[in-house]
Design a protein around this motif. Structure first.
Motif, PDB file in Angstrom:
ATOM      1  N   ASN A  66       0.848  -1.195   0.000  1.00  0.00           N
ATOM      2  CA  ASN A  66       0.000   0.000   0.000  1.00  0.00           C
ATOM      3  C   ASN A  66       0.881   1.241   0.000  1.00  0.00           C
ATOM      4  N   VAL A  67       0.672   2.098  -0.997  1.00  0.00           N
ATOM      5  CA  VAL A  67       1.553   3.247  -1.220  1.00  0.00           C
ATOM      6  C   VAL A  67       0.751   4.548  -1.224  1.00  0.00           C
ATOM      7  N   VAL A  68       1.297   5.572  -0.591  1.00  0.00           N
ATOM      8  CA  VAL A  68       0.780   6.931  -0.727  1.00  0.00           C
ATOM      9  C   VAL A  68       1.712   7.643  -1.692  1.00  0.00           C
ATOM     10  N   PHE A  91      -2.412   2.152  -4.441  1.00  0.00           N
ATOM     11  CA  PHE A  91      -1.929   3.442  -3.972  1.00  0.00           C
ATOM     12  C   PHE A  91      -3.032   4.481  -3.868  1.00  0.00           C
ATOM     13  N   LEU A  92      -2.738   5.479  -3.052  1.00  0.00           N
ATOM     14  CA  LEU A  92      -3.634   6.605  -2.824  1.00  0.00           C
ATOM     15  C   LEU A  92      -2.848   7.873  -3.100  1.00  0.00           C
ATOM     16  N   SER A  93      -3.430   8.809  -3.844  1.00  0.00           N
ATOM     17  CA  SER A  93      -2.758  10.063  -4.148  1.00  0.00           C
ATOM     18  C   SER A  93      -3.102  11.098  -3.078  1.00  0.00           C
ATOM     19  N   MET A  94      -2.056  11.705  -2.490  1.00  0.00           N
ATOM     20  CA  MET A  94      -2.292  12.657  -1.399  1.00  0.00           C
ATOM     21  C   MET A  94      -1.071  13.563  -1.246  1.00  0.00           C
ATOM     22  N   SER A  95      -1.274  14.807  -0.856  1.00  0.00           N
ATOM     23  CA  SER A  95      -0.168  15.738  -0.668  1.00  0.00           C
ATOM     24  C   SER A  95       0.606  15.390   0.599  1.00  0.00           C
ATOM     25  N   SER A  96       1.840  15.866   0.683  1.00  0.00           N
ATOM     26  CA  SER A  96       2.701  15.551   1.819  1.00  0.00           C
ATOM     27  C   SER A  96       2.125  16.066   3.135  1.00  0.00           C
ATOM     28  N   GLY A  97       1.587  17.271   3.096  1.00  0.00           N
ATOM     29  CA  GLY A  97       1.006  17.844   4.309  1.00  0.00           C
ATOM     30  C   GLY A  97      -0.159  17.014   4.826  1.00  0.00           C
ATOM     31  N   ASP A 112       2.051   1.447   3.672  1.00  0.00           N
ATOM     32  CA  ASP A 112       3.369   0.843   3.891  1.00  0.00           C
ATOM     33  C   ASP A 112       4.491   1.758   3.430  1.00  0.00           C
ATOM     34  N   LEU A 113       4.261   2.455   2.310  1.00  0.00           N
ATOM     35  CA  LEU A 113       5.307   3.247   1.676  1.00  0.00           C
ATOM     36  C   LEU A 113       4.803   4.644   1.340  1.00  0.00           C
ATOM     37  N   TRP A 114       5.669   5.624   1.544  1.00  0.00           N
ATOM     38  CA  TRP A 114       5.383   7.031   1.211  1.00  0.00           C
ATOM     39  C   TRP A 114       6.288   7.390   0.046  1.00  0.00           C
ATOM     40  N   ALA A 287       9.879   6.974   1.774  1.00  0.00           N
ATOM     41  CA  ALA A 287      10.099   6.450   3.118  1.00  0.00           C
ATOM     42  C   ALA A 287       9.129   5.319   3.420  1.00  0.00           C
ATOM     43  N   ILE A 288       9.461   4.549   4.457  1.00  0.00           N
ATOM     44  CA  ILE A 288       8.623   3.444   4.921  1.00  0.00           C
ATOM     45  C   ILE A 288       7.942   3.870   6.213  1.00  0.00           C
ATOM     46  N   PHE A 289       6.637   3.664   6.299  1.00  0.00           N
ATOM     47  CA  PHE A 289       5.918   4.003   7.515  1.00  0.00           C
ATOM     48  C   PHE A 289       6.228   2.991   8.621  1.00  0.00           C
ATOM     49  N   LYS A 290       6.447   3.501   9.815  1.00  0.00           N
ATOM     50  CA  LYS A 290       6.731   2.630  10.947  1.00  0.00           C
ATOM     51  C   LYS A 290       5.476   1.850  11.343  1.00  0.00           C
ATOM     52  N   GLY A 291       5.675   0.558  11.621  1.00  0.00           N
ATOM     53  CA  GLY A 291       4.564  -0.271  12.076  1.00  0.00           C
ATOM     54  C   GLY A 291       3.640  -0.733  10.981  1.00  0.00           C
TER      55      GLY A 291
END
Length: 372
Positions: A66-68, A91-97, A112-114, A287-291
């Motif tokens: 799962n990717v943002v 994946f989901l499209s979303m701004s960094s903020g 899982d992944l940013w 980056a990889i999301f923790k957990g």
């Protein structure tokens, strides 16, 4: 009787002579060549020794990553990862903020992944303990300036900042072609420069931060104040400087210098300029999301992302020629980027100094930074 014994002895003597003369040579001729074996091997286990198997891609059949991401344009890259590993990518499209705010609010990883986004958001996420570190043989080849020292994020590419100039408008007003940031302070460009609001645009925050790193705080702010005098307003949309310069509303736009800019320039009689005194830049983080539930798959994706094939794909999708900077030796687009002109930036303060820098920017810009 004695005659028979003598005959028998004579025959035995002949046989001994024949065997001695011929036997060993014939044995040597009929003997199979010996197999050379190692110190701890026998002929039997040499024959049974298997050939060394080639290293294989990890298999994640039945798993989902799962990717943002910042854009749907990366689907071909994700498909290539699926082809290589078997892992499905959603994946989901979303701004960094938005990513940062939602992850903090929910108190758990949203994916899982940013993939891609403003560096300041990645730094904030790292400092808040929201990211998982990853280092490997693949990440080791990336220069230190394009990754977090502890492996919490890494660049997939760079955004570099330059100028786009409307040649026709410049000729009409008899304006000189700007070559440096200092040139943009010339009063001759009054009302002719457009820039997006650094408080909103990550690219133009990178431009402002790069200017301060290039010239130091005192002179950097002095140059920016001079540029500000030639700007009528700071646009809210990041693409406005390029579009409005192409439309002839302004002579000079401060923009991300990528393939889209060069294509627009070619189609509309414009010129893209890399500032000769220094080119501000910012890494586009991954980056990889923790957990997360699929940390191992996310780590495999980052290693895949740094392969030559993947870097070429990213360069084509993003329209940038910075792949060879992220992974030395990889060839991508050639947009004429003079790498030796990249500003020596202090990325360690990119996030921590942001609030102070934006506050000073707002004081200088005043009502020019109002919503447009």
């Amino acid at each position: 009787m004695k005659k028979n014994i003598y005959k028998l002895l004579a025959m035995l003597l002949v046989l001994v002579v024949v065997f001695t003369a011929c036997g060993p040579k014939e044995a040597e001729q009929n003997q199979e060549p010996a197999t050379q074996v190692g110190e701890n091997q026998t002929e039997e286990n040499v024959e049974d020794q298997p050939e060394e198997a080639p290293e294989e891609e990890p298999s994640f059949e039945g798993r989902t990553l799962n990717v943002v991401a910042t854009s749907e344009s990366y689907v071909p890259l994700f498909d290539k990862f699926t082809e290589a590993t078997g892992a499905k990518v959603e994946f989901l499209s979303m701004s960094s903020g938005e990513v940062l705010a939602r992850t903090e609010a929910e108190g758990k990883s949203m994916a899982d992944l940013w993939f891609g986004g403003g560096l300041d958001a990645f730094m904030a996420a790292r400092d808040k303990g929201l990211l998982e570190a990853h280092t490997s043989e693949m990440t080791e080849v990336v220069p230190t300036e394009y990754k977090d020292a502890d492996g919490y994020f890494i660049a997939k590419g760079l955004t570099v900042v330059g100028f786009i100039v409307n040649d026709e408008l410049m000729a009409e007003q008899n304006l000189p072609m700007p070559k440096t940031w200092e040139d943009l302070t010339d009063p001759v460009y009054e009302h002719n420069v457009i820039m997006s609001n650094p408080a909103i645009s990550g690219t133009n925050y990178a431009a402002l931060k790069g200017l301060l790193d290039l010239y130091g705080e005192e002179k950097g702010w002095e140059i920016f104040e001079g540029i500000n005098k030639n700007i009528d307003f700071y646009s809210k949309r990041g693409k406005d400087p390029q579009e409005k310069t192409a439309q002839g509303e302004f002579a000079i736009g401060i923009i991300p210098a990528d393939k889209k800019a060069f294509d627009v320039a070619e189609d509309n009689g414009l010129t893209v300029i890399y500032p000769e005194d220094g080119i501000p830049w910012v890494p586009e983080g991954v980056a990889i999301f923790k957990g997360s539930d699929n940390t191992d798959v996310a780590k495999a994706f980052i290693d895949f992302m740094l392969t030559e094939e993947a870097q070429k794909m990213i360069g084509e999708i993003d329209g940038k020629d910075s792949a060879q900077l992220i992974v030395p030796g990889v060839e991508g687009f050639n947009l004429g980027l003079p790498a030796d002109k990249l500003v020596e930036e202090d990325l360690s303060t990119f996030g921590s100094d942001r609030e102070r820098i934006i506050e000073r920017f707002n004081e200088i810009a005043a009502d020019k930074a109002a919503d447009q």
